[in-house]
Design a protein around this motif. Structure first.
Motif, PDB file in Angstrom:
ATOM      1  N   ASP A 112     -15.467 -12.347 -14.536  1.00 11.49           N
ATOM      2  CA  ASP A 112     -16.911 -13.037 -14.564  1.00 11.49           C
ATOM      3  C   ASP A 112     -18.130 -12.408 -13.620  1.00 11.49           C
ATOM      4  O   ASP A 112     -19.055 -12.102 -13.949  1.00 11.49           O
ATOM      5  N   ASN A 126      -5.372   1.167 -14.613  1.00 14.60           N
ATOM      6  CA  ASN A 126      -6.450   0.365 -15.365  1.00 14.60           C
ATOM      7  C   ASN A 126      -7.168  -0.184 -14.180  1.00 14.60           C
ATOM      8  O   ASN A 126      -8.272  -0.495 -14.252  1.00 14.60           O
ATOM      9  N   LYS A 149     -18.893  -8.868 -14.406  1.00 17.13           N
ATOM     10  CA  LYS A 149     -19.568  -8.868 -15.459  1.00 17.13           C
ATOM     11  C   LYS A 149     -21.137  -9.249 -15.028  1.00 17.13           C
ATOM     12  O   LYS A 149     -22.298  -8.469 -15.568  1.00 17.13           O
ATOM     13  N   LYS A 172     -17.999  -2.676 -20.741  1.00 13.28           N
ATOM     14  CA  LYS A 172     -17.095  -2.485 -21.960  1.00 13.28           C
ATOM     15  C   LYS A 172     -15.946  -2.644 -21.808  1.00 13.28           C
ATOM     16  O   LYS A 172     -14.686  -2.700 -22.656  1.00 13.28           O
ATOM     17  N   ILE A 173     -15.165  -2.891 -20.448  1.00 15.86           N
ATOM     18  CA  ILE A 173     -13.832  -3.007 -20.200  1.00 15.86           C
ATOM     19  C   ILE A 173     -13.443  -4.401 -20.410  1.00 15.86           C
ATOM     20  O   ILE A 173     -14.027  -5.297 -19.858  1.00 15.86           O
ATOM     21  N   LYS A 174     -12.549  -4.676 -21.040  1.00 15.98           N
ATOM     22  CA  LYS A 174     -12.173  -5.889 -21.500  1.00 15.98           C
ATOM     23  C   LYS A 174     -11.735  -7.057 -20.551  1.00 15.98           C
ATOM     24  O   LYS A 174     -12.148  -8.068 -20.456  1.00 15.98           O
ATOM     25  N   ASP A 175     -10.820  -6.550 -19.422  1.00 16.99           N
ATOM     26  CA  ASP A 175     -10.339  -7.511 -18.524  1.00 16.99           C
ATOM     27  C   ASP A 175     -11.183  -7.584 -17.276  1.00 16.99           C
ATOM     28  O   ASP A 175     -10.309  -7.621 -16.137  1.00 16.99           O
TER      29      ASP A 175
END
Length: 207
Positions: A76, A38, A79, A70-73
């Motif tokens: 910031d 991941n 993002k 859309k990848i959770k981890d």
């Protein structure tokens, strides 16, 4: 396997750092297709997104930025970066309503120069959509929240002069441009460009 992941990642990083964005994106894409790690996937998607953006492949940049968000981890910073690239990519293909959403996010989430630039582009999108009241309000948002970033503040006031022209308020348009010319620091190439831009617009209005 790990060996293939590491080999592709190394080649992708080398080409990306050398600004060979087309080949970097190829390596990153291959990684996205095969890796089961991941952490490697996140780096590959992010690298792919940036490589596509810098090589002006905006539709592909949008696709990978959407995937990254859309990848959770993700961090910031990742993002914010994805939202910034989404905003700039949608802007560059002329989809101003879509670009607005991402510039709005960045202008509120990022207090750095990225936030200042995003706030300027938010105002510019409103202007390009003929939403002149919203564009005017957005310019003052830049001035109120990012006035330490003088370049983006000055560019925003030059945009404000265009808004006043669109509203047929020629007096305010001229005064705004004169203010930029008189008050902008005259100390580097960036300032020369901004003052020249303001002067050219003023010359058109006065002739």
């Amino acid at each position: 396997n790990d060996y293939t992941d590491n080999a592709l990642l190394l080649m992708a990083r080398i080409d990306y750092d050398s600004s060979y964005y087309n080949t970097a994106s190829d390596y990153y894409e291959r990684l996205i297709g095969i890796t089961e790690n991941n952490e490697v996937l996140v780096e590959a998607v992010e690298g792919c997104m940036k490589s596509y953006y810098f090589s002006k492949q905006y539709e592909n940049a949008i696709e990978r930025a959407d995937q990254l968000i859309k990848i959770k981890d993700i961090t910031d910073n990742q993002k914010k970066q994805a939202n910034y690239i989404l905003g700039k990519s949608y802007y560059d293909i002329g989809n101003y309503p879509e670009a607005l959403k991402y510039f709005d996010f960045c202008s509120k989430a990022d207090a750095t120069e990225v936030g200042a630039e995003s706030s300027y582009f938010y105002a510019l999108c409103q202007y390009k959509m003929n939403k002149f009241d919203e564009a005017e309000e957005a310019v003052f948002y830049v001035s109120d929240n990012f006035n330490t970033y003088i370049d983006w503040t000055a560019r925003s006031f030059i945009l404000l002069s265009d808004v006043y022209v669109a509203k047929n308020n020629m007096f305010q348009a001229k005064e705004t441009l004169k203010s930029v010319i008189d008050n902008y620091p005259k100390d580097d190439n960036e300032s020369e460009e901004i003052i020249r831009m303001a002067q050219e617009k003023l010359d058109v209005l006065e002739n």
